[in-house]
Structure formats: C-alpha cells, structure tokens
Scaffold this motif. Structure first.
Motif, PDB file in Angstrom:
ATOM      1  N   ILE A  49      46.610  42.113  45.051  1.00 17.67           N
ATOM      2  CA  ILE A  49      45.207  42.395  45.339  1.00 17.67           C
ATOM      3  C   ILE A  49      44.749  43.645  44.593  1.00 17.67           C
ATOM      4  O   ILE A  49      43.647  43.677  44.036  1.00 17.67           O
ATOM      5  CB  ILE A  49      44.994  42.540  46.861  1.00 17.67           C
ATOM      6  N   ASP A  50      45.594  44.672  44.566  1.00 14.70           N
ATOM      7  CA  ASP A  50      45.264  45.888  43.810  1.00 14.70           C
ATOM      8  C   ASP A  50      44.979  45.565  42.349  1.00 14.70           C
ATOM      9  O   ASP A  50      43.987  46.024  41.769  1.00 14.70           O
ATOM     10  CB  ASP A  50      46.429  46.890  43.885  1.00 14.70           C
ATOM     11  N   ARG A  51      45.854  44.778  41.750  1.00 16.44           N
ATOM     12  CA  ARG A  51      45.674  44.414  40.338  1.00 16.44           C
ATOM     13  C   ARG A  51      44.409  43.578  40.156  1.00 16.44           C
ATOM     14  O   ARG A  51      43.687  43.742  39.164  1.00 16.44           O
ATOM     15  CB  ARG A  51      46.892  43.640  39.828  1.00 16.44           C
ATOM     16  N   GLY A  52      44.146  42.700  41.108  1.00 13.75           N
ATOM     17  CA  GLY A  52      42.958  41.858  41.011  1.00 13.75           C
ATOM     18  C   GLY A  52      41.676  42.657  41.038  1.00 13.75           C
ATOM     19  O   GLY A  52      40.754  42.410  40.241  1.00 13.75           O
ATOM     20  N   PHE A  53      41.593  43.625  41.944  1.00 18.47           N
ATOM     21  CA  PHE A  53      40.399  44.475  41.994  1.00 18.47           C
ATOM     22  C   PHE A  53      40.252  45.277  40.703  1.00 18.47           C
ATOM     23  O   PHE A  53      39.152  45.386  40.156  1.00 18.47           O
ATOM     24  CB  PHE A  53      40.463  45.416  43.195  1.00 18.47           C
ATOM     25  N   LEU A  82      39.017  43.017  37.821  1.00 19.44           N
ATOM     26  CA  LEU A  82      37.629  42.589  37.986  1.00 19.44           C
ATOM     27  C   LEU A  82      36.673  43.752  37.770  1.00 19.44           C
ATOM     28  O   LEU A  82      35.632  43.599  37.118  1.00 19.44           O
ATOM     29  CB  LEU A  82      37.445  41.984  39.374  1.00 19.44           C
ATOM     30  N   GLU A  83      37.016  44.917  38.281  1.00 21.66           N
ATOM     31  CA  GLU A  83      36.171  46.093  38.084  1.00 21.66           C
ATOM     32  C   GLU A  83      36.082  46.474  36.613  1.00 21.66           C
ATOM     33  O   GLU A  83      35.010  46.862  36.122  1.00 21.66           O
ATOM     34  CB  GLU A  83      36.714  47.262  38.895  1.00 21.66           C
ATOM     35  N   ASP A 101      35.161  34.522  32.021  1.00 24.94           N
ATOM     36  CA  ASP A 101      36.125  35.596  32.244  1.00 24.94           C
ATOM     37  C   ASP A 101      35.951  36.201  33.640  1.00 24.94           C
ATOM     38  O   ASP A 101      36.928  36.444  34.362  1.00 24.94           O
ATOM     39  CB  ASP A 101      35.961  36.692  31.188  1.00 24.94           C
ATOM     40  N   LEU A 102      34.695  36.448  34.025  1.00 28.56           N
ATOM     41  CA  LEU A 102      34.428  36.987  35.359  1.00 28.56           C
ATOM     42  C   LEU A 102      34.859  36.008  36.445  1.00 28.56           C
ATOM     43  O   LEU A 102      35.436  36.403  37.467  1.00 28.56           O
ATOM     44  CB  LEU A 102      32.940  37.315  35.505  1.00 28.56           C
TER      45      LEU A 102
END
Length: 410
Positions: free
Chosen positions: A355-359, A362-363, A389-390
């Motif tokens: 989840i950390d990597r995902g945020f 995306l940011e 991509d988003l």
C-alpha cells in the motif's frame, strides 16, 4: 458525485504515514525538555520553542484572545492532525500531550475554531523513533479520535472558504469563483463519505446534472454552480455524450445565483453542525477502526467512479484536483490504521509495504500534472496514455487496499 457513489459506506480520512497517535500521558512522564507553552491571540500562535526531542511533549495552551480557540500540531503535509486541543476559553489554559516521532511538523492556533487558523509555523522533532503508548484498545480509540478531529478541521476550513466562493459567484465575479472552485472542493472531497451517509445531503451538494434528473430531485450544489461558471459552448454535450448541454437548462439569472449560493452554504452548514454533534462522535465510536479503513477504500472508489473518467467536473475540467484530494484522504485514513495492519505478522507487513508503494507511485504520477496547492492541468489536456497510466496505478493500489479492513480485524 455519480449514482454509483451513493452506495459508499463509512468515512474517509486522516494522516501522513508513520506518525504516532496522540495520547493522554501523565504529567510526570513528561520531561522538562518536553514541556512547551503556547500563547494564542487573535492573530498569533506563539510557541516557546520551534524544536523538541522525540517522545512525550506537553503543550500548555493559554488563550490570550477574545474568542474560544484551538491549538493543533500538524504533520509535515500540513493536513494531518497529530494532536489537537479545542474549546480553550478566553483567559483559560489547556494542555495537549502528544507522543511525537522525529520529523517536521507545523503548529497553528484557530481563534473562533473555524478557518485555516493563525500563526502557522514549522516545528522540528529530532531524536529516535519511540513506541506508541497504551494498549490496543486505547490506540484504536485514539485513531478514531484523530479521525474525528480531522473531519471537524476540514469542515471548519470548508465553510468560510465556501462562503468566499459563493459570494464571488453570487456577485458575478466569475474569475474569482473559478479560481476558488477546486480549492473549496478539496476540503469536501477529503471527507465526502461523511456527507454521503446523511441521506440527501451529498446529492444536494455534489450530484451532477444527469444524476439529479435520474433521481428526480432538484439540481443544486457545486456542479450546478460549476456549469454557470464554465458556460457550455454551443453544441456541447453532457457527459453521457448524447444529451445536449443546453437541454432543459439555461444560465442562472442574478437572482437564481443568489438562491444557489444560499443553498450551498445552508447545506454545508448542515454538514458542519453534524460533524460537531454527539451523533457523529457516537457513530464513529460504533464503527471503530474498521470505519476508518473502509473510508480509505471508499475514497479510492470515488476516483474510479468519476474522476478517472473525467465525468465529475465535466465543465471545469478540474477532475485532477478532486482526484488528488480523494487520494490524500484515502492515504490519511490508511495511516491511522497502518500500525494495526503492520502488527499482524509477515502478511500484514507485506500488505502495508504494498500500500505504501502504491500511494507513492500514484502520487508521483499525479505530480506530473500539478498539485492541489499550485493547481492541476485541465483534464482535457491529459492524454489517453496518461489516463491509462493513472488507471493502472489506481488499480495497483486498490487491490491491496481492499484487503486492509479484513487484515486489521483478523
């Protein structure tokens, strides 16, 4: 808001990653170096030091102004509330005790307990990471308390910002209203699931035109005003691609603008009153940390159901601002329950890392297009490749995030 979004449950938001929750700590546990004083006045928030060592800090807040005040310790993002003390009457003092981890923070006072506050200043904490205090039940209670504080703070900033926006719209100062539109909405988008639970309130505030017609309700709120500010060009179509934009619609008269402005503010006042009520707090307590976790998930659903398609802000093209605010709210909610998932063994730690990597990913992709502070590019300028991509990054985050509630309750 789309019709699909009406099924969302629970809540959305609070926090930057990896920061300890506030706690009630006996004064004897606070070292002399960890004791600070705060003087709150109408236009200043003076803290005795702008730095401290990690551990238990006690801020003694004295209200030297004429209005009831609040004091906040904010995370580095300037949004998450790490600790707060409210309802400090004129001439009175109250103490905020917080377990602070190393990092950069902000201090701010809020005379009148509304708006953005005064005297915001940097506050640095050095030293080593310290363990959170209190048993599991106490930590969960703190998480819910911080979520409640965050929601109240966001709505407290939303209301005066919306008044300025509504006044500009009412008076015909469209340039000013356009500039403020996405900023005002960001406060709302971070905590929208709260309004979504209040019957017709979110539809009144955030339904798009076609949704209102499908439900047979009067079309009011943000998007009614948006269409006035960004008047459709001749021949323009609504977001369904088949309905002419001018069908059963005409730009509002000056008198009608006044009605829509007043309605927006009345509905937002209803939201403000709710989040400052005992009903709201009891509801949060009943939902517990599962409510916060589900809020993190539902705010990503907000993105998938409108922002990523460009349908949410069809006339203004400010979808990326809403997108970013939803993601920010989701990340903040996740951070409040992050440690509970991390404590569930190897699988929990793996999920948190995903989840950390995902945020982060995306940011980083959103930052290519702008920021909430500086503004984002119009959604029409985003290429199809960039939208894919988003979408891919959103899906990559949504998958592990969907497992969060089950993990923390396991």
């Amino acid at each position: 808001m789309t019709l699909a979004r009406r099924s969302l449950t629970v809540v959305g938001a609070v926090a930057a990653l990896g920061l300890a929750l506030t706690g009630c700590v006996a004064k004897a546990d606070v070292s002399s170096a960890g004791r600070l004083t705060v003087s709150s006045t109408a236009d200043a928030c003076t803290v005795s030091s702008d730095a401290a060592t990690s551990g238990t800090l006690a801020f003694e807040v004295t209200n030297k102004g004429a209005e009831v005040t609040e004091f906040y310790l904010l995370a580095e993002d300037g949004v998450r509330i790490v600790g707060e003390v409210e309802n400090v009457a004129p001439g009175a003092s109250r103490t905020l005790t917080v377990v602070a981890q190393p990092g950069a923070y902000f201090t701010v006072c809020k005379p009148g307990m509304i708006g953005q506050g005064v005297g915001r200043a940097g506050f640095a904490v050095s030293g080593k990471k310290v363990a959170a205090q209190g048993d599991d039940a106490e930590q969960k209670k703190k998480a819910v308390s911080l979520y409640a504080a965050f929601v109240k703070d966001q709505v407290g900033q939303l209301l005066p910002a919306a008044k300025t926006f509504a006044d500009a719209y009412r008076s015909g100062d469209d340039a000013a209203a356009k500039q403020q539109f996405s900023i005002v909405r960001s406060y709302y988008e971070r905590i929208e699931p709260v309004a979504d639970k209040l019957g017709t309130l979110d539809p009144r505030l955030d339904f798009r035109e076609l949704d209102a017609k499908a439900e047979g309700i009067d079309w009011t709120g943000f998007h009614r005003i948006e269409k006035d500010l960004w008047t459709p060009a001749a021949g323009a179509m609504n977001s369904d691609g088949t309905t002419p934009a001018t069908k059963d619609w005409a730009p509002s008269t000056a008198a009608e603008r006044g009605v829509y402005a007043d309605k927006l503010l009345a509905d937002l006042q209803e939201l403000y009153d709710h989040v400052h009520s005992d009903v709201f707090l009891k509801d949060l307590d009943a939902q517990g940390i599962a409510g916060i976790s589900n809020g993190a998930i539902s705010l990503l659903d907000e993105v998938a159901n409108g922002k990523i398609t460009g349908e949410e802000d069809w006339w203004s093209g400010t979808d990326l601002s809403d997108f970013a605010a939803n993601v920010e709210g989701s990340k903040m909610a996740f951070s409040l329950v992050r440690d509970f998932a991390d404590g569930k063994g190897a699988e929990g730690r793996k999920l948190v890392a995903q989840i950390d990597r995902g945020f982060s990913a995306l940011e980083a992709e959103l930052a290519v297009h702008g920021s909430l502070a500086a503004g984002f590019a119009r959604y029409s300028t985003v290429t199809e490749t960039q939208k894919r991509d988003l979408t891919d990054l959103l899906n990559a985050l949504a998958e592990p995030l969907s497992k969060l509630t089950g993990t923390i309750l396991d």
